[in-house]
Enzyme design. Structure first.
Site, PDB file in Angstrom:
ATOM      1  N   PRO A 299      -4.604 -11.234 129.521  1.00 46.77           N
ATOM      2  CA  PRO A 299      -3.351 -11.529 130.227  1.00 46.77           C
ATOM      3  C   PRO A 299      -2.877 -12.953 129.934  1.00 46.77           C
ATOM      4  O   PRO A 299      -3.676 -13.885 129.873  1.00 46.77           O
ATOM      5  CB  PRO A 299      -3.741 -11.384 131.701  1.00 46.77           C
ATOM      6  CG  PRO A 299      -5.213 -11.679 131.740  1.00 46.77           C
ATOM      7  CD  PRO A 299      -5.779 -11.276 130.406  1.00 46.77           C
TER       8      PRO A 299
ATOM      9  N   ARG B 254       1.113 -13.897 130.531  1.00 45.21           N
ATOM     10  CA  ARG B 254       2.251 -14.092 131.424  1.00 45.21           C
ATOM     11  C   ARG B 254       1.852 -14.008 132.898  1.00 45.21           C
ATOM     12  O   ARG B 254       2.298 -14.812 133.711  1.00 45.21           O
ATOM     13  CB  ARG B 254       3.296 -13.015 131.129  1.00 45.21           C
ATOM     14  CG  ARG B 254       4.631 -13.210 131.823  1.00 45.21           C
ATOM     15  CD  ARG B 254       5.527 -11.986 131.619  1.00 45.21           C
ATOM     16  NE  ARG B 254       5.708 -11.631 130.234  1.00 45.21           N
ATOM     17  CZ  ARG B 254       6.698 -12.077 129.456  1.00 45.21           C
ATOM     18  NH1 ARG B 254       7.611 -12.879 129.957  1.00 45.21           N
ATOM     19  NH2 ARG B 254       6.789 -11.699 128.193  1.00 45.21           N
TER      20      ARG B 254
ATOM     21  N   ARG C  48      14.106 -18.262 127.058  1.00 45.62           N
ATOM     22  CA  ARG C  48      14.031 -16.846 127.444  1.00 45.62           C
ATOM     23  C   ARG C  48      15.385 -16.234 127.808  1.00 45.62           C
ATOM     24  O   ARG C  48      15.683 -15.127 127.362  1.00 45.62           O
ATOM     25  CB  ARG C  48      13.009 -16.638 128.571  1.00 45.62           C
ATOM     26  CG  ARG C  48      11.585 -17.075 128.175  1.00 45.62           C
ATOM     27  CD  ARG C  48      10.543 -16.693 129.207  1.00 45.62           C
ATOM     28  NE  ARG C  48      10.420 -15.260 129.298  1.00 45.62           N
ATOM     29  CZ  ARG C  48      10.979 -14.509 130.210  1.00 45.62           C
ATOM     30  NH1 ARG C  48      11.667 -15.057 131.196  1.00 45.62           N
ATOM     31  NH2 ARG C  48      10.858 -13.208 130.172  1.00 45.62           N
TER      32      ARG C  48
ATOM     33  N   TYR D 160      15.996 -13.349 125.197  1.00 48.45           N
ATOM     34  CA  TYR D 160      15.691 -11.997 125.684  1.00 48.45           C
ATOM     35  C   TYR D 160      16.671 -11.538 126.769  1.00 48.45           C
ATOM     36  O   TYR D 160      16.448 -10.493 127.383  1.00 48.45           O
ATOM     37  CB  TYR D 160      14.291 -11.937 126.301  1.00 48.45           C
ATOM     38  CG  TYR D 160      13.170 -12.513 125.481  1.00 48.45           C
ATOM     39  CD1 TYR D 160      12.795 -11.938 124.260  1.00 48.45           C
ATOM     40  CD2 TYR D 160      12.430 -13.600 125.937  1.00 48.45           C
ATOM     41  CE1 TYR D 160      11.732 -12.445 123.528  1.00 48.45           C
ATOM     42  CE2 TYR D 160      11.372 -14.115 125.213  1.00 48.45           C
ATOM     43  CZ  TYR D 160      11.027 -13.537 124.009  1.00 48.45           C
ATOM     44  OH  TYR D 160       9.975 -14.035 123.291  1.00 48.45           O
TER      45      TYR D 160
ATOM     46  N   CYS E  82      25.265 -27.335 122.316  1.00 50.86           N
ATOM     47  CA  CYS E  82      26.548 -26.881 121.776  1.00 50.86           C
ATOM     48  C   CYS E  82      26.476 -25.454 121.258  1.00 50.86           C
ATOM     49  O   CYS E  82      26.648 -25.193 120.070  1.00 50.86           O
ATOM     50  CB  CYS E  82      26.969 -27.831 120.661  1.00 50.86           C
ATOM     51  SG  CYS E  82      26.996 -29.524 121.252  1.00 50.86           S
TER      52      CYS E  82
ATOM     53  N   TYR F  57       5.688 -18.791 128.423  1.00 49.08           N
ATOM     54  CA  TYR F  57       6.730 -18.674 127.396  1.00 49.08           C
ATOM     55  C   TYR F  57       7.915 -19.595 127.707  1.00 49.08           C
ATOM     56  O   TYR F  57       9.063 -19.268 127.434  1.00 49.08           O
ATOM     57  CB  TYR F  57       7.154 -17.196 127.233  1.00 49.08           C
ATOM     58  CG  TYR F  57       5.959 -16.294 126.974  1.00 49.08           C
ATOM     59  CD1 TYR F  57       5.264 -16.391 125.773  1.00 49.08           C
ATOM     60  CD2 TYR F  57       5.493 -15.407 127.939  1.00 49.08           C
ATOM     61  CE1 TYR F  57       4.135 -15.603 125.542  1.00 49.08           C
ATOM     62  CE2 TYR F  57       4.369 -14.617 127.707  1.00 49.08           C
ATOM     63  CZ  TYR F  57       3.701 -14.720 126.507  1.00 49.08           C
ATOM     64  OH  TYR F  57       2.584 -13.956 126.284  1.00 49.08           O
TER      65      TYR F  57
HETATM   66  C1  LIG Z   1       1.154 -11.928 123.684  1.00 49.34           C
HETATM   67  C2  LIG Z   1      -0.168 -11.276 123.662  1.00 49.34           C
HETATM   68  C3  LIG Z   1      -0.897 -11.125 124.839  1.00 49.34           C
HETATM   69  C4  LIG Z   1      -0.395 -11.576 126.182  1.00 49.34           C
HETATM   70  O1  LIG Z   1       0.693 -10.852 126.656  1.00 49.34           O
HETATM   71  P1  LIG Z   1       1.205 -11.175 128.154  1.00 49.34           P
HETATM   72  O2  LIG Z   1       2.367 -10.288 128.315  1.00 49.34           O
HETATM   73  O3  LIG Z   1       1.559 -12.603 128.197  1.00 49.34           O
HETATM   74  O4  LIG Z   1       0.096 -10.820 129.080  1.00 49.34           O
HETATM   75  C5  LIG Z   1      -2.158 -10.563 124.756  1.00 49.34           C
HETATM   76  N1  LIG Z   1      -2.669 -10.143 123.568  1.00 49.34           N
HETATM   77  C6  LIG Z   1      -1.990 -10.265 122.420  1.00 49.34           C
HETATM   78  C7  LIG Z   1      -2.610  -9.787 121.162  1.00 49.34           C
HETATM   79  C8  LIG Z   1      -0.719 -10.825 122.420  1.00 49.34           C
HETATM   80  O5  LIG Z   1      -0.049 -10.940 121.273  1.00 49.34           O
END
Ligand SMILES: *Cc1c(COP(=O)(O)O)cnc(C)c1O
Length: 421
Positions: A276, A278, A314, A318, A346, A375
């Site tokens: 994990p 995020r 972000r 996104y 700008c 992020y």
């Molecule tokens: C980005 C990534 C994660 C983490 O994803 P989250 O959405 O931030 O939990 C885990 N493993 C791999 C291989 C990734 O590229």
């Protein structure tokens, strides 16, 4: 849950009022809460209680050394996706046996550095990478522990730029070809198969795609074991989503995610790894900015703030939503009105929110963007020669700048003008 709460109408980071920090470091800045980082890591540990596991924090979400040290001190492993991240993990004191190395473009130099410094496993994403790793390890007289990242062709139902588990994505090898690839891995010198890896995307707000992917991995575990491979670890990736709005979003809880994992791996006798990013860092951080101008337009009022898309990309990249709040709450009963929140860069894309209902704000007022701990700082740039903004860490009533704002001179002096110019 996080530790950014109003006390006496003033937004605090743990025990510290944000205006106090703003006065000291200037705006904009990122601020992270140790208590929230710790709590989020612990949620995963608790959720996986009962199965052997290692929680490898996906440090691409937020790789500040102080954040890494905080998590490493709790026992976290790290998921790294570049040679630079590997070096950062080591610099934060993470032992090699707690670092997993992902990414579709590992170079031979990356492989060598990780083999020298120690590595728990490489999550190999393709056959050419596997062959290169075999050569590098053999040339060093060592053995590289590997999993193969399989692509389960599952729709993660998330933003297309952060979905990674569909067959059209660049990640992993198709499950249908896994037996073949594992057979080659077993034949190649310098490689030791230790498990299977999967990661289907980021900001997943449902459990069903995880379940589809994990059941495929569980089935593949049985098949590969029958083929004679020693599948002892399953790296189940990251991706659990977080609430970006306080009102209407309720992504699955880590407890339920953990229960799902336990169901999927029941009876397999494996060690589980998760990655994990995020969920650990996202809601452990805010971006604090000041209003520079209130620009009253034709039917639309703009709050021009001192943070911009280069600091937090972000929303423009996104279309992401961030909750925004005044640091000093308005008096009760003051009506909200719609504002566009924009930065000074700008480009029209430098817009954080359109027609967001906020209590009236004026030049000089402080504003907090929530859910900015992941992020955020790591994706920042110096576009428009805007200095990377400081990062601040709070723990109770302790406050520390964990990355200072560079001066203009420091930024300019990184450039080199050849004498023949
Ligand atoms: C980005 C990534 C994660 C983490 O994803 P989250 O959405 O931030 O939990 C885990 N493993 C791999 C291989 C990734 O590229």
């Amino acid at each position: 849950m996080d530790h950014f709460l109003y006390k006496g109408g003033i937004l605090h980071a743990e025990d510290v009022p944000l205006p106090q920090i703003a006065a000291k470091v200037g705006t904009p800045f990122y601020i992270y809460s140790t208590a929230t980082l710790t709590r989020h890591y612990q949620l995963f540990k608790d959720a996986l209680d009962g199965v052997p596991n290692l929680v490898c924090y996906a440090m691409k979400a937020n790789s500040n050394q102080a954040v890494l040290k905080t998590l490493a001190g709790l026992g976290a492993g790290m998921d790294v996706v570049s040679g630079g991240e590997y070096a950062r993990a080591k610099a934060a004191g993470v032992p090699g046996e707690r670092i997993v190395f992902a990414g579709v473009g590992k170079t031979r130099a990356d492989m060598r550095a990780a083999l020298e410094g120690g590595i728990r496993q490489f999550n190999v994403e393709s056959e050419p990478e596997m062959r290169a790793l075999s050569e590098v390890a053999t040339s060093m007289g060592t053995t590289a522990p590997i999993t193969i990242r399989v692509n389960p062709d599952v729709d993660a139902r998330t933003h297309e730029k952060i979905a990674t588990g569909k067959s059209e994505n660049k990640f992993g090898v198709p499950v249908a070809r896994a037996r073949e690839v594992y057979a080659e891995a077993a034949r190649l010198p310098g490689l030791e198969v230790v498990g299977i890896d999967v990661h289907i995307g980021s900001q997943l707000v449902e459990l069903a795609p995880f379940e589809q992917a994990y059941l495929k991995v569980a089935e593949l575990t049985r098949v590969l074991r029958a083929d004679g491979h020693d599948i002892r670890r399953l790296d189940l990736g990251g991706g659990l989503g977080i609430p970006y709005t306080r009102s209407n979003e309720a992504p699955p809880l880590p407890t339920d995610y953990g229960a799902l994992i336990k169901r999927c791996v029941a009876g397999l006798d494996v060690e589980v790894e998760i990655e994990p990013g995020r969920l650990i860092a996202g809601n452990a951080g805010l971006l604090v900015t000041s209003v520079i101008y209130l620009k009253e337009g034709e039917g639309r009022d703009f709050l021009i703030v001192d943070a911009a898309m280069n600091d937090l990309i972000r929303p423009s990249m996104y279309g992401a939503y961030h909750d925004m709040e005044p640091v000093v709450q308005a008096a009760p009963g003051v009506a909200r009105q719609p504002f566009d929140i924009v930065g000074p860069v700008c480009e029209s894309g430098d817009t954080f929110a359109k027609q967001r209902d906020l209590t009236p704000m004026r030049a000089g007022d402080l504003m907090a963007f929530r859910s900015a701990g992941a992020y955020g700082a790591v994706m920042a740039s110096e576009y428009n020669t805007r200095p990377l903004i400081p990062e601040v860490l709070v723990k109770g009533d302790h406050v520390a700048v964990i990355r200072p704002r560079p001066t203009f001179d420091e930024m300019i002096n990184r450039d080199i003008v050849p004498e023949w110019v």
